[in-house]
Design an enzyme around this catalytic site. Structure first.
Site, PDB file in Angstrom:
ATOM      1  N   GLU B  63      -5.424 -19.595  36.697  1.00  0.00           N
ATOM      2  CA  GLU B  63      -6.392 -20.696  36.784  1.00  0.00           C
ATOM      3  C   GLU B  63      -7.417 -20.544  37.906  1.00  0.00           C
ATOM      4  OE1 GLU B  63      -3.154 -21.110  36.406  1.00  0.00           O
ATOM      5  OE2 GLU B  63      -2.901 -22.121  34.475  1.00  0.00           O
ATOM      6  N   HIS B 132       3.137 -32.828  33.741  1.00  0.00           N
ATOM      7  CA  HIS B 132       2.308 -32.602  32.549  1.00  0.00           C
ATOM      8  C   HIS B 132       1.753 -33.907  31.987  1.00  0.00           C
ATOM      9  CE1 HIS B 132       4.216 -28.679  32.725  1.00  0.00           C
ATOM     10  NE2 HIS B 132       3.346 -28.242  31.844  1.00  0.00           N
TER      11      HIS B 132
END
Ligand SMILES: Cc1ncc(C[n+]2csc(CCOP(=O)(O)OP(=O)(O)O)c2C)c(N)n1
Ligand SMILES: [Mg+2]
Lengths: 333, 328
Positions: B63, B132
């Site tokens: 990322e 999440h």
């Protein structure tokens, strides 16, 4: 290896190095005169690397560098007066005084980014390579960074991505660290080249104090990058300037006296060893020995650069500080 | 309208991507599993087949570098849409987002722009747990130089994505997964929804609800309940939290004299506090009750189907809050 042979090219390379050096000396003078605060990481001692890279970039190529960036930006052709004004926080600076020493950019020469975050630009440089490939104009992206960037995880990710996608990027590491010293990096790998190598990136090592050797390596790398659309990693080994990590810009090794190249008796003091092998004096000695230039040519070249820097200083000194109202504008395009 | 087609939020955004990529070949999609796999939620399905691997780029699980390279590519002339798979993973790109993307335009005195869209999906409800399910919209909204879009309807999602891609700033585009399958009409043609323009989703005289993203849909259910009790709720959806359309919010509150601000993110130091402060500062004389807020409590989001529903304010809690405001 594409060597530089013409006398003009050699003198032009020396001129670029001298401009980088005299620029940093102007920064030291300005810091003393204005007592300005803030870190400045001077490029002294690195000139052989930056000059060899910047001399070989083409229009449209993209440069992304680090906190030790002054030499890079003037070496790339940005106006030294505007660069100095930027460092001094003036309106006439390259970024209107908003970037300062750490964040100088210049769209006119493709100088995309410098960063105060260690590792801050290497991802951007990878994106520059991605864009160059996508836009198909034959341009390349260059990342110049210190050995410390290999301590940051993003460098590994950037090398991996650049390798996987065959991006046209020159990763130029200016390694001013000594094995085991751990001053600016702490790598468990024996050699920092082992890291890009493991990711199938072609690697080279060069003596950063020998500008023509760096020039040859960069020339070979750029040819390969442009032709094969692949990344290449060069480690340029640099003897760190003793003032590299000072808090305030100071003449740790004195103001450069070019005649020390031929009058070596003048080299004295605690840093004599560093001065003896520093890249500019070393190159002058080589040019003299190979009869590419006479002492008078060297002195004339240095005078020319000093005159240029005098103008740059006048410009920067005369430039006002930005208006307060402007400071809150411009967060958005 | 019969000429309008119906699409889900997810497909509406996908349609925007197809149209923008066809319109402008500088637009590319970058992210984990966005290419061959078509997205973990099918949100990029078909793009790879149509536009090829050079423009729909599958990346390693990297990322920071992926986002950093997107910034560099945007500066160098592309207009990338980069996907961060889960909103929670924005923490991994925070440095390049905050210290690079958001600052480049200002630091270069306008020399460089960073026209990119960071697209990410958030949402409490899949029992995905504390790593999440979070939404960091308040974090990014706090950083000058980033625009933040939070769509709720299919038409808005499509028009806002088009506007985000054409914007010259870094835009964080936050999609709530719980809205992905909401269906709605999509106007024909190249319809742009400008960034920073609120929408009055429902008109009413008694109380204003300010809500974005899924909270608009929950607020609508609450308004339906209250309509049966003779209470007329107005719902203002800012659609973007940066830039925030203060005028539309204030105009509504001046009309209704009461305001309830909702958020699916956490209450403490979140966007409800900011919006409530704006209303209190700029419409104080019009208020008949203190500005009220409902948002997620300051606990992490449990990976537990029994506890998870307690996080996001529901329509019953909203209706009850409004009854209290009107009786106060
Ligand atoms: C992310 C981050 N961590 C730490 C620092 C503090 N810092 C400034 S310069 C520096 C050393 C960098 O070493 P290197 O990249 O080798 O460059 P050099 O200064 O040796 O040229 C450090 C750790 C920083 N600026 N950014
Ligand atoms: Mg170093």
């Amino acid at each position: 290896m594409p060597e530089i042979v013409s006398r003009e090219a050699r003198l032009s390379l020396l001129e670029r190095m001298l401009l980088m050096r005299r620029f940093e000396e102007a920064v030291i003078h300005a810091a003393a005169k204005h007592k300005y605060i803030g870190r400045n990481h001077l490029y002294i001692g690195h000139e052989g690397t930056g000059a060899a890279v910047m001399a070989q970039l083409k229009p449209g190529d993209l440069a992304h560098t680090t906190h030790r960036n002054h030499g890079h930006i003037v070496g790339r052709g940005a106006d030294p007066g505007r660069a100095l004004a930027e460092i001094m926080g003036r309106e006439g600076g390259l970024c209107g005084g908003r970037g300062g020493t750490w964040h100088m950019t210049d769209t006119s020469v493709g100088f995309q980014s410098t960063s105060a975050m260690v590792g801050g630009s290497i991802g951007l440089a990878t994106g520059g390579g991605f864009a160059c490939k996508q836009l198909g104009q034959g341009n390349v992206s260059v990342a110049l960074f210190g050995d410390g960037v290999l301590d940051e995880g993003i460098s590994y990710e950037a090398f991996n991505f650049a390798s996987q996608y065959s991006l046209p990027i020159l990763f130029m590491c200016e390694n001013n660290e000594k094995p085991g010293r751990r001053e600016t990096s702490m790598l468990a790998a024996d050699r920092l080249l082992d890291i890009p190598k493991a990711l199938k990136i072609h690697t080279m090592t060069v003596d950063g104090g020998d500008v023509e050797a760096v020039h040859a390596a960069v020339g070979e790398a750029l040819a390969r990058i442009r032709k094969d659309q692949v990344p290449v990693f060069i480690e340029s080994q640099i003897e760190a300037w003793p003032g590299s990590h000072q808090h305030k810009p100071e003449f740790t090794t004195g103001e450069t006296d070019i005649s020390m190249a031929w009058d070596t008796g003048k080299i004295t003091g605690p840093h004599a060893d560093w001065i003896r092998q520093e890249p500019i004096l070393r190159y002058v000695r080589k040019l003299l020995a190979e009869k590419a230039a006479a002492q008078a040519d060297i002195e004339a070249l240095d005078k020319k650069v000093q005159a240029k820097m005098a103008k740059a200083r006048d410009f920067a000194e005369a430039s006002p500080f930005p208006q307060a109202e402007g400071a809150i504008l411009g967060a958005f395009a | 309208m019969p000429s309008e087609k119906m699409l889900t939020v997810k497909d509406a955004i996908l349609e925007a991507l197809f149209e923008e990529m066809a319109r402008d070949d500088r637009v590319c999609i970058i992210g984990e599993d966005v290419g061959v796999a078509g997205g973990v939620f099918g949100q990029t399905k078909g793009l790879f087949e149509k536009f090829g691997e050079a423009r729909v780029v599958d990346t390693p699980i990297s990322e920071p570098a992926i986002f950093g390279m997107t910034v560099g590519a945007a500066m160098a002339g592309l207009r990338p849409v980069v996907e961060v798979m889960f909103g929670d993973f924005i923490t991994l790109v925070m440095d390049q987002l905050v210290n690079q993307a958001a600052k480049i335009h200002y630091m270069s005195a306008g020399g460089y722009t960073v026209p990119l869209v960071l697209r990410t999906a958030v949402g409490v409800g899949g029992n995905l747990g504390p790593q999440h399910s979070q939404s960091f919209h308040a974090w990014v909204a706090h950083v000058p130089g980033l625009k933040v879009v939070m769509p709720q309807s299919p038409a808005d999602a499509k028009g806002l994505m088009k506007a985000a891609i054409r914007d010259n700033n870094p835009v964080v585009f936050i999609e709530d997964r719980t809205t992905y399958n909401v269906k709605g009409p999509i106007p024909d043609g190249d319809v742009i929804v400008p960034l920073g323009k609120a929408n009055v989703v429902r008109e009413g005289r008694d109380v204003t609800i300010v809500a974005v993203s899924r909270m608009v849909q929950i607020a609508t259910k609450a308004a339906d309940i209250l309509a049966g009790e003779g209470i007329a709720v107005e719902i203002v959806d800012p659609r973007c939290i940066v830039p925030l359309d203060r005028e539309t919010i204030l105009a509504s509150v001046r009309k209704t004299s009461r305001a309830l601000v909702l958020d699916a993110g956490h209450l403490d130091y979140g966007i409800t506090g900011e919006i409530a402060a704006i209303i209190s500062e700029q419409a104080f004389d019009y208020l008949d009750a203190p500005v009220a807020r409902l948002a997620a409590p300051n606990v992490l989001i449990p990976c537990n189907t029994a506890l998870e529903p307690l996080i996001v304010p529901n329509e019953q809690q909203i209706a009850q809050k409004i009854r209290e405001m009107l009786n106060a």
